[in-house]
Design a protein around this motif. Structure first.
Motif, PDB file in Angstrom:
ATOM      1  N   LYS A   1       0.846  -1.184   0.000  1.00 57.81           N
ATOM      2  CA  LYS A   1       0.000   0.000   0.000  1.00 57.81           C
ATOM      3  C   LYS A   1       0.888   1.243   0.000  1.00 57.81           C
ATOM      4  O   LYS A   1       2.043   1.164   0.452  1.00 57.81           O
ATOM      5  N   PRO A   2       0.423   2.340  -0.568  1.00 65.98           N
ATOM      6  CA  PRO A   2      -0.793   2.450  -1.360  1.00 65.98           C
ATOM      7  C   PRO A   2      -0.608   1.763  -2.714  1.00 65.98           C
ATOM      8  O   PRO A   2       0.481   1.815  -3.287  1.00 65.98           O
ATOM      9  N   MET A   3      -1.661   1.136  -3.203  1.00 68.49           N
ATOM     10  CA  MET A   3      -1.555   0.442  -4.479  1.00 68.49           C
ATOM     11  C   MET A   3      -1.094   1.406  -5.572  1.00 68.49           C
ATOM     12  O   MET A   3      -0.312   1.041  -6.449  1.00 68.49           O
ATOM     13  N   CYS A   4      -1.587   2.640  -5.504  1.00 66.62           N
ATOM     14  CA  CYS A   4      -1.228   3.664  -6.478  1.00 66.62           C
ATOM     15  C   CYS A   4      -1.672   5.007  -5.909  1.00 66.62           C
ATOM     16  O   CYS A   4      -2.241   5.067  -4.814  1.00 66.62           O
ATOM     17  N   LEU A   5      -1.436   6.077  -6.655  1.00 68.23           N
ATOM     18  CA  LEU A   5      -1.731   7.421  -6.152  1.00 68.23           C
ATOM     19  C   LEU A   5      -2.867   8.120  -6.883  1.00 68.23           C
ATOM     20  O   LEU A   5      -3.367   9.139  -6.392  1.00 68.23           O
ATOM     21  N   SER A   6      -3.267   7.620  -8.047  1.00 64.21           N
ATOM     22  CA  SER A   6      -4.327   8.306  -8.795  1.00 64.21           C
ATOM     23  C   SER A   6      -5.399   7.321  -9.245  1.00 64.21           C
ATOM     24  O   SER A   6      -5.121   6.130  -9.458  1.00 64.21           O
ATOM     25  N   PRO A   7      -6.638   7.791  -9.399  1.00 64.72           N
ATOM     26  CA  PRO A   7      -7.719   6.915  -9.886  1.00 64.72           C
ATOM     27  C   PRO A   7      -7.424   6.311 -11.253  1.00 64.72           C
ATOM     28  O   PRO A   7      -7.780   5.158 -11.511  1.00 64.72           O
ATOM     29  N   ARG A   8      -6.758   7.073 -12.131  1.00 58.60           N
ATOM     30  CA  ARG A   8      -6.424   6.514 -13.444  1.00 58.60           C
ATOM     31  C   ARG A   8      -5.540   5.285 -13.305  1.00 58.60           C
ATOM     32  O   ARG A   8      -5.758   4.257 -13.966  1.00 58.60           O
ATOM     33  N   GLU A   9      -4.532   5.359 -12.450  1.00 57.89           N
ATOM     34  CA  GLU A   9      -3.642   4.222 -12.243  1.00 57.89           C
ATOM     35  C   GLU A   9      -4.420   3.015 -11.730  1.00 57.89           C
ATOM     36  O   GLU A   9      -4.167   1.873 -12.135  1.00 57.89           O
ATOM     37  N   ALA A  10      -5.354   3.261 -10.823  1.00 56.27           N
ATOM     38  CA  ALA A  10      -6.147   2.160 -10.265  1.00 56.27           C
ATOM     39  C   ALA A  10      -6.935   1.450 -11.357  1.00 56.27           C
ATOM     40  O   ALA A  10      -6.986   0.207 -11.401  1.00 56.27           O
ATOM     41  N   GLN A  11      -7.529   2.219 -12.253  1.00 58.27           N
ATOM     42  CA  GLN A  11      -8.304   1.609 -13.334  1.00 58.27           C
ATOM     43  C   GLN A  11      -7.403   0.849 -14.296  1.00 58.27           C
ATOM     44  O   GLN A  11      -7.796  -0.190 -14.837  1.00 58.27           O
ATOM     45  N   GLU A  12      -6.182   1.337 -14.507  1.00 58.92           N
ATOM     46  CA  GLU A  12      -5.242   0.622 -15.375  1.00 58.92           C
ATOM     47  C   GLU A  12      -4.833  -0.710 -14.753  1.00 58.92           C
ATOM     48  O   GLU A  12      -4.682  -1.719 -15.456  1.00 58.92           O
ATOM     49  N   ILE A  13      -4.669  -0.729 -13.439  1.00 55.26           N
ATOM     50  CA  ILE A  13      -4.334  -1.989 -12.754  1.00 55.26           C
ATOM     51  C   ILE A  13      -5.490  -2.975 -12.851  1.00 55.26           C
ATOM     52  O   ILE A  13      -5.282  -4.169 -13.141  1.00 55.26           O
ATOM     53  N   ILE A  14      -6.710  -2.498 -12.626  1.00 55.00           N
ATOM     54  CA  ILE A  14      -7.879  -3.378 -12.707  1.00 55.00           C
ATOM     55  C   ILE A  14      -8.026  -3.937 -14.120  1.00 55.00           C
ATOM     56  O   ILE A  14      -8.285  -5.140 -14.304  1.00 55.00           O
ATOM     57  N   ALA A  15      -7.822  -3.097 -15.132  1.00 55.72           N
ATOM     58  CA  ALA A  15      -7.930  -3.565 -16.523  1.00 55.72           C
ATOM     59  C   ALA A  15      -6.860  -4.604 -16.832  1.00 55.72           C
ATOM     60  O   ALA A  15      -7.133  -5.623 -17.495  1.00 55.72           O
TER      61      ALA A  15
ATOM     62  N   ARG B   1      -5.347  -6.586 -14.677  1.00 52.29           N
ATOM     63  CA  ARG B   1      -5.695  -7.826 -13.967  1.00 52.29           C
ATOM     64  C   ARG B   1      -6.763  -8.602 -14.728  1.00 52.29           C
ATOM     65  O   ARG B   1      -6.685  -9.825 -14.895  1.00 52.29           O
ATOM     66  N   ASP B   2      -7.781  -7.885 -15.198  1.00 54.34           N
ATOM     67  CA  ASP B   2      -8.886  -8.558 -15.877  1.00 54.34           C
ATOM     68  C   ASP B   2      -8.437  -9.205 -17.186  1.00 54.34           C
ATOM     69  O   ASP B   2      -8.877 -10.304 -17.522  1.00 54.34           O
ATOM     70  N   ARG B   3      -7.557  -8.533 -17.912  1.00 55.84           N
ATOM     71  CA  ARG B   3      -7.139  -9.140 -19.185  1.00 55.84           C
ATOM     72  C   ARG B   3      -6.128 -10.261 -18.976  1.00 55.84           C
ATOM     73  O   ARG B   3      -6.006 -11.161 -19.815  1.00 55.84           O
ATOM     74  N   SER B   4      -5.425 -10.247 -17.848  1.00 53.81           N
ATOM     75  CA  SER B   4      -4.435 -11.300 -17.590  1.00 53.81           C
ATOM     76  C   SER B   4      -5.036 -12.495 -16.862  1.00 53.81           C
ATOM     77  O   SER B   4      -4.509 -13.610 -16.938  1.00 53.81           O
ATOM     78  N   GLY B   5      -6.122 -12.258 -16.124  1.00 52.56           N
ATOM     79  CA  GLY B   5      -6.708 -13.322 -15.315  1.00 52.56           C
ATOM     80  C   GLY B   5      -5.891 -13.655 -14.082  1.00 52.56           C
ATOM     81  O   GLY B   5      -6.117 -14.697 -13.436  1.00 52.56           O
TER      82      GLY B   5
ATOM     83  N   PRO C   1      -8.566 -12.572  -2.919  1.00 50.66           N
ATOM     84  CA  PRO C   1      -8.186 -11.942  -1.655  1.00 50.66           C
ATOM     85  C   PRO C   1      -9.166 -10.832  -1.291  1.00 50.66           C
ATOM     86  O   PRO C   1      -9.804 -10.245  -2.170  1.00 50.66           O
ATOM     87  N   LYS C   2      -9.291 -10.555   0.000  1.00 46.16           N
ATOM     88  CA  LYS C   2     -10.221  -9.497   0.410  1.00 46.16           C
ATOM     89  C   LYS C   2      -9.668  -8.108   0.103  1.00 46.16           C
ATOM     90  O   LYS C   2     -10.441  -7.152  -0.041  1.00 46.16           O
ATOM     91  N   THR C   3      -8.358  -7.983  -0.020  1.00 47.29           N
ATOM     92  CA  THR C   3      -7.745  -6.685  -0.292  1.00 47.29           C
ATOM     93  C   THR C   3      -7.443  -6.568  -1.788  1.00 47.29           C
ATOM     94  O   THR C   3      -6.301  -6.627  -2.228  1.00 47.29           O
ATOM     95  N   THR C   4      -8.498  -6.401  -2.560  1.00 45.89           N
ATOM     96  CA  THR C   4      -8.417  -6.329  -4.015  1.00 45.89           C
ATOM     97  C   THR C   4      -8.148  -4.890  -4.465  1.00 45.89           C
ATOM     98  O   THR C   4      -8.259  -3.941  -3.679  1.00 45.89           O
ATOM     99  N   PRO C   5      -7.843  -4.687  -5.744  1.00 41.86           N
ATOM    100  CA  PRO C   5      -7.744  -3.312  -6.253  1.00 41.86           C
ATOM    101  C   PRO C   5      -9.034  -2.515  -6.058  1.00 41.86           C
ATOM    102  O   PRO C   5      -8.989  -1.325  -5.733  1.00 41.86           O
TER     103      PRO C   5
END
Length: 357
Positions: free
Chosen positions: A98-112, A114-118, A333-337
């Motif tokens: 933590k922190p996973m990242c510092l901006s909302p844009r970065e968070a969405q890029e991480i989620i995307a 993760r989703d494309r990689s599985g 995990p409970k501590t997801t993006p």
């Protein structure tokens, strides 16, 4: 039990004091297969100490070399998103500090990514894996309706404790331009999250992303998300903060700051109609200092007080065990993006309350 070949990105204080020793203490779960840091000297010394042959000054080279199952991202906050996305795109699971990242844009890029990689991304909120905390979540209904909550985190500088209890190799060969680039990147990312705010609000946001993320994340798991931030006040250039968080039927007082005292004063205290609960944390930088659960319960004419220390194993070890389980069994995990995004949204709400106050 399958063993994961892990690469560690960032070999600073938290890696040296916590993560590398914990990984070494779990030889049935992890093999430390590669390490990465921008300091060549630190890389050489820690590589020799932990007998790691594969050493890299660029995380992209480490990922391209292959031979890994997962990475642990421990470098400076400004680069967490880049490393996490690159590791996911290389087909690796990620534990990111933590922190996973510092901006909302970065968070969405991480989620995307993760989703494309599985693959799995787990945010390293070790306090939420402490047995005393998980037991507190289970016992919360015994308190009756919640009336008031305090979330308190006023600590001395971590280095005060670390310097007494551990040897940390602090390198002197990090290029000056890399340090300048880091601070410029941090300012840009914070402005991306908040807009053009005074510098002291940038500093307060940094306090929330760092120390505050532990507190508010645990608070959310225990109580849910607040309806709104009713008020907030900061002082000493954003180094101290108090916020009132409205839950409808009760209010949470959140208070935090960093001083020069050699102690760790951190707890969540819940006042119910017929009971009180306090989860008390000690410094994570001295491994196996226990987290304790204090309970006061009234039942008719009876009043009971108890202190529970469920286990001496440190929360970081539980966290890495849980990450192994998530990777090898597919459990989420409970501590997801997405979970971290809720914290980031709360950080921004607190900053807006400070602006309006």
């Amino acid at each position: 039990m399958s063993k994961l070949r892990v690469g560690v990105i960032g070999l600073g204080e938290v890696a040296q004091v916590i993560h590398l020793p914990v990984i070494e203490s779990l030889p049935d779960r992890y093999e430390l297969a590669a390490i990465c840091d921008i300091s060549p000297g630190l890389l050489e010394r820690l590589g020799a100490r932990y007998r790691v042959e594969h050493r890299y000054t660029d995380f992209r080279e480490m990922l391209a070399a292959g031979g890994l199952d997962c990475v642990v991202v421990l470098n400076s906050d400004e680069y967490h998103a880049d490393c996490t996305v690159a590791a996911l795109d290389a087909g690796l699971d990620v534990l990111v500090e933590k922190p996973m990242c510092l901006s909302p844009r970065e968070a969405q890029e991480i989620i995307a990514a993760r989703d494309r990689s599985g693959k799995t991304v787990m945010v390293a909120y070790m306090r939420r894996y402490a047995p005393a905390f998980t037991e507190a979540v289970q016992k919360l209904p015994e308190l009756g309706p919640i009336r008031y909550v305090r979330v308190h985190d006023v600590i001395g500088e971590n280095r005060l404790i670390v310097d007494q209890t551990s040897y940390v190799d602090r390198p002197d060969d990090v290029p000056e331009e890399a340090v300048d680039e880091k601070w410029a990147r941090r300012s840009a990312l914070v402005k991306e999250a908040l807009g053009d705010v005074p510098q002291e609000l940038e500093w307060t946001y940094g306090l929330l992303c760092g120390l505050g993320s532990h507190d508010l994340s645990a608070m959310r798991e225990l109580l849910g998300r607040p309806k709104e931030v009713s008020a907030a006040k900061m002082w000493r250039n954003g180094g101290y903060l108090v916020a009132l968080l409205d839950y409808g039927d009760f209010v949470v007082t959140y208070e935090t700051g960093v001083d020069d005292q050699l102690r760790y004063d951190t707890y969540i205290e819940v006042y119910g109609a017929s009971g009180t609960m306090k989860v008390e944390y000690d410094t994570p930088y001295v491994r196996h200092f226990p987290t304790t659960l204090h309970l006061e319960l009234t039942d008719g004419d009876s009043y009971e007080r108890s202190v529970r220390r469920p286990h001496l194993k440190d929360p970081y070890t539980y966290e890495l065990e849980h990450f192994h389980e998530a990777v090898t069994t597919g459990v989420t995990p409970k501590t997801t993006p997405e979970d971290y995004v809720q914290d980031m949204e709360l950080f921004i709400e607190i900053i807006r309350a400070l602006e309006n106050g």
